[in-house]
Write a protein that holds these residues in place. Structure first.
Motif, mmCIF file in Angstrom:
data_model
loop_
_atom_site.group_PDB
_atom_site.id
_atom_site.type_symbol
_atom_site.label_atom_id
_atom_site.label_comp_id
_atom_site.label_asym_id
_atom_site.label_seq_id
_atom_site.Cartn_x
_atom_site.Cartn_y
_atom_site.Cartn_z
ATOM 1 N N ASP A 80 42.857 53.391 81.542
ATOM 2 C CA ASP A 80 44.313 53.420 81.634
ATOM 3 C C ASP A 80 44.974 52.636 80.511
ATOM 4 O O ASP A 80 46.129 52.899 80.149
ATOM 5 N N THR A 81 44.264 51.661 79.954
ATOM 6 C CA THR A 81 44.881 50.771 78.966
ATOM 7 C C THR A 81 44.254 50.843 77.582
ATOM 8 O O THR A 81 44.926 50.583 76.595
ATOM 9 N N ASN A 82 42.961 51.190 77.486
ATOM 10 C CA ASN A 82 42.229 51.081 76.224
ATOM 11 C C ASN A 82 41.529 52.366 75.858
ATOM 12 O O ASN A 82 41.203 53.189 76.718
ATOM 13 N N ILE A 83 41.250 52.506 74.570
ATOM 14 C CA ILE A 83 40.360 53.546 74.075
ATOM 15 C C ILE A 83 39.214 52.870 73.335
ATOM 16 O O ILE A 83 39.427 51.900 72.595
ATOM 17 N N THR A 84 37.996 53.337 73.579
ATOM 18 C CA THR A 84 36.799 52.815 72.922
ATOM 19 C C THR A 84 36.220 53.915 72.045
ATOM 20 O O THR A 84 36.038 55.047 72.506
ATOM 21 N N ILE A 85 35.935 53.591 70.801
ATOM 22 C CA ILE A 85 35.442 54.569 69.832
ATOM 23 C C ILE A 85 34.153 54.063 69.207
ATOM 24 O O ILE A 85 34.060 52.894 68.807
ATOM 25 N N LEU A 86 33.169 54.918 69.131
ATOM 26 C CA LEU A 86 31.942 54.658 68.390
ATOM 27 C C LEU A 86 31.904 55.605 67.208
ATOM 28 O O LEU A 86 31.992 56.822 67.395
ATOM 29 N N GLY A 118 23.902 42.450 57.135
ATOM 30 C CA GLY A 118 23.658 42.362 58.564
ATOM 31 C C GLY A 118 24.854 41.965 59.396
ATOM 32 O O GLY A 118 24.747 41.870 60.624
ATOM 33 N N THR A 119 26.001 41.716 58.761
ATOM 34 C CA THR A 119 27.203 41.323 59.492
ATOM 35 C C THR A 119 28.188 42.484 59.544
ATOM 36 O O THR A 119 28.558 43.034 58.501
ATOM 37 N N ALA A 120 28.577 42.862 60.748
ATOM 38 C CA ALA A 120 29.543 43.955 60.915
ATOM 39 C C ALA A 120 30.950 43.422 60.717
ATOM 40 O O ALA A 120 31.327 42.389 61.287
ATOM 41 N N LEU A 121 31.729 44.117 59.899
ATOM 42 C CA LEU A 121 33.104 43.724 59.595
ATOM 43 C C LEU A 121 34.060 44.820 60.046
ATOM 44 O O LEU A 121 33.795 46.010 59.838
ATOM 45 N N LEU A 122 35.159 44.420 60.634
ATOM 46 C CA LEU A 122 36.152 45.366 61.147
ATOM 47 C C LEU A 122 37.533 44.798 60.870
ATOM 48 O O LEU A 122 37.784 43.625 61.141
ATOM 49 N N THR A 154 26.933 52.291 61.914
ATOM 50 C CA THR A 154 27.461 52.540 63.250
ATOM 51 C C THR A 154 28.352 51.375 63.659
ATOM 52 O O THR A 154 27.934 50.210 63.573
ATOM 53 N N ILE A 155 29.558 51.686 64.075
ATOM 54 C CA ILE A 155 30.518 50.679 64.529
ATOM 55 C C ILE A 155 31.115 51.142 65.852
ATOM 56 O O ILE A 155 31.512 52.302 65.992
ATOM 57 N N LYS A 156 31.180 50.225 66.800
ATOM 58 C CA LYS A 156 31.813 50.517 68.085
ATOM 59 C C LYS A 156 32.923 49.493 68.306
ATOM 60 O O LYS A 156 32.709 48.295 68.164
ATOM 61 N N PHE A 157 34.120 49.973 68.650
ATOM 62 C CA PHE A 157 35.251 49.076 68.840
ATOM 63 C C PHE A 157 36.165 49.602 69.935
ATOM 64 O O PHE A 157 36.062 50.764 70.355
ATOM 65 N N THR A 158 37.076 48.758 70.379
ATOM 66 C CA THR A 158 38.054 49.147 71.380
ATOM 67 C C THR A 158 39.420 48.584 71.004
ATOM 68 O O THR A 158 39.510 47.596 70.258
#
Length: 421
Positions: A80-86, A118-122, A154-158
C-alpha cells in the motif's frame, strides 16, 4: 559485501521523508575490525553474504525486460505504501533506472546504482534537462541488496509511492514510463550513456491482482499468433495480420485471454490488439494469394476491407497479464453475429534498432460451450484519429462526438436522458 546509501527518516505524522544528513550518504557502513579476530570476521562476512543472497533469491511478483537485447531485467512488487524493485543488468559498471512523464530524461526521477570493490552504491537523483542528473538532497530510496557476479550487476531497493519530494515522481496506479541507461564502457564513472545504451518502456507497475477463477471442466483453448514476423530495425513498427476467426457449430463464450509473448522478444513487443470484422465481406482472396500481412502504421498501407476491421475484441500491453471475464459473462463466438475474420495488430518498440529478430507472439483464448448468464461486449470511447496535445500548454481538452446513428445502437436504461435524439 558492504552497502552504502543515505538512510532517510520517516515522519510518521506526515508520512513524508525528511532530508538525510550528507554524512549518511558519504560514510556508508563501517565494520569495526579491531574488535574481532580474523576467524570471527570471516564467519560474520559469510553470514552477511548468505543472508543477502537469501533476501535477493526470492523472485518478486512481476517482471519485465526494459530493452530488446535483454540486458536490463527488472522484478517488482508493491504494498500500500512502497514499491520494491530488483534490477539485474548485464554490466560491470553503473546503470540508471527512473520514472518519466514522457520517456525522456528532462523532468525524470532517476536512481543510479553500481557495485565498486564489493560495495553497492545507490543514489537518488533527478534531471531538470537532458544531461548529468543532479543528486537529490532527499535520498528517498533504501538499498536492500547489491552484487556484481560474472558481469551482471544486481541491485534491489525500495521506496515509497509518494515520497513528498518534489524532485521525485509519484508511482501511481496508471501506466508509467520507466527509463533506463547502462554504462557504455562498463565503468563505474557516471557518463554519457550514448543512444544505444538507454531507452524507455511503458509499464503498469501497480497492476492489481485478482483471484484466479477456476476454469470449467469443458473449457478448451485456441491460440492466435503472429506468423514469424520479421521485426524491422526501426524505432517503431506496426504489423497487422488478417486471420480467420474461431468457428464453432454452436454459440460459445470466451472467458479468458492469456498473452503469449515470446521470451526473447519481451523487450520489443509493446502491445497486441485483436480486431473483429463484423460484416459480411468475403476476404478469402487474401488467403488464396497468401497476402494476409500488412504494415499498418498508416492507413494507406492497408486494403480498405482490412482496415475497416476496427472493433476490438481483446488487447494486451506491457505489464499486463491474463484477463478473466466475470463469472456471469463471456464474449460470444459461434452465433450468427460472430465475426468471420479478425485482424491481429502487433506493435514493436525497437529503440536499439536491433535486426534479425523474428516474432510469433499472440494470445491463448479459453472458450466454453456452457453459456454464462450474459454476453459481454466492448465499448470503445475516445478520439478516433489519436490525440495531439500542443506543447507547453497548462491544460488541454480532447473532445469526441457521437452522432445519433451511433448512440441509437446503445441500449441504456435511464430515466434522465434518452440517447439518439
Amino acid at each position: 559485501m558492504l552497502v552504502r546509501q543515505g538512510r532517510p527518516e520517516v515522519d510518521a505524522g506526515r508520512q513524508c521523508i525528511s532530508n538525510p544528513t550528507p554524512k549518511a550518504q558519504s560514510e556508508g557502513l563501517r565494520l569495526g575490525v579491531q574488535a574481532f579476530d580474523l576467524k570471527m570476521i570471516r564467519k560474520a562476512a559469510s553470514l552477511i553474504l548468505l543472508l543477502a543472497l537469501i533476501a535477493c533469491s526470492n523472485a518478486l511478483t512481476q517482471s519485465a525486460y526494459l530493452d530488446g537485447q535483454e540486458r536490463f531485467y527488472i522484478e517488482w512488487e508493491y504494498t500500500d505504501t512502497n514499491i520494491t524493485i530488483l534490477a539485474r543488468v548485464n554490466t560491470t559498471g553503473w546503470f540508471g533506472i527512473g520514472f518519466s512523464s514522457n520517456g525522456g530524461m528532462a523532468g525524470a526521477d532517476i536512481i543510479t546504482a553500481s557495485v565498486v570493490n564489493g560495495t553497492a552504491l545507490l543514489q537518488d537523483r533527478y534531471a531538470e534537462k537532458n544531461g548529468y542528473p543532479a543528486v537529490d538532497n532527499s535520498q528517498d530510496v533504501e538499498l536492500l541488496f547489491g552484487s556484481e557476479v560474472d558481469g551482471v550487476t544486481t541491485i534491489k531497493f525500495t521506496r515509497k509511492h509518494n515520497t513528498c519530494d518534489d524532485k521525485d515522481r509519484i508511482v501511481g496506479t496508471d501506466t508509467m514510463r520507466v527509463i533506463y541507461a547502462i554504462s557504455p564502457d562498463g565503468t563505474d564513472n557516471l557518463s554519457y550513456h550514448t543512444p544505444y545504451s538507454r531507452g524507455a518502456k511503458s509499464i503498469y507497475l501497480r497492476r492489481k491482482f485478482v483471484a484466479k477463477p477456476a476454469m470449467p471442466d469443458d473449457a478448451f483453448t485456441y491460440e492466435i499468433k503472429a506468423n514469424d514476423v520479421e521485426i524491422d530495425a526501426y524505432h517503431t513498427m506496426y504489423h497487422c495480420q488478417l486471420k480467420r476467426a474461431p468457428k464453432f457449430s454452436t454459440k460459445h463464450h470466451l472467458i479468458k485471454v492469456e498473452p503469449l509473448i515470446e521470451e526473447e522478444n519481451k523487450g520489443l513487443v509493446h502491445h497486441v490488439v485483436i480486431y473483429a470484422c463484423y460484416d459480411a465481406v468475403d476476404r478469402e482472396h487474401y488467403f488464396d494469394g497468401n497476402n494476409t500481412s500488412f504494415d499498418c502504421l498508416v492507413q494507406a498501407n492497408m486494403p480498405p476491407d482490412v482496415y475497416s476491421c476496427k472493433t476490438p475484441i481483446t488487447v494486451w500491453g506491457v505489464g499486463g497479464g491474463p484477463m478473466y471475464y466475470p463469472e456471469e459473462a463471456g464474449f460470444p463466438f459461434g452465433d450468427e453475429d460472430s465475426p468471420d475474420y479478425i485482424v491481429m495488430e502487433m506493435h514493436y518498440d525497437n529503440p536499439q534498432l536491433l535486426s534479425g529478430r523474428r516474432d510469433s507472439s499472440g494470445f491463448r483464448l479459453t472458450f466454453t460451450p456452457t453459456l454464462r448468464k450474459y454476453d459481454a461486449g466492448i465499448l470503445t470511447l475516445g478520439a478516433v484519429h489519436g490525440i495531439a496535445i500542443p506543447p507547453k500548454v497548462k491544460d488541454f481538452t480532447s473532445s469526441g462526438f457521437c452522432t445519433n446513428t451511433c448512440t441509437q445502437r446503445i441500449a441504456l436504461n435511464t430515466h434522465e436522458s434518452k440517447f439518439g435524439e
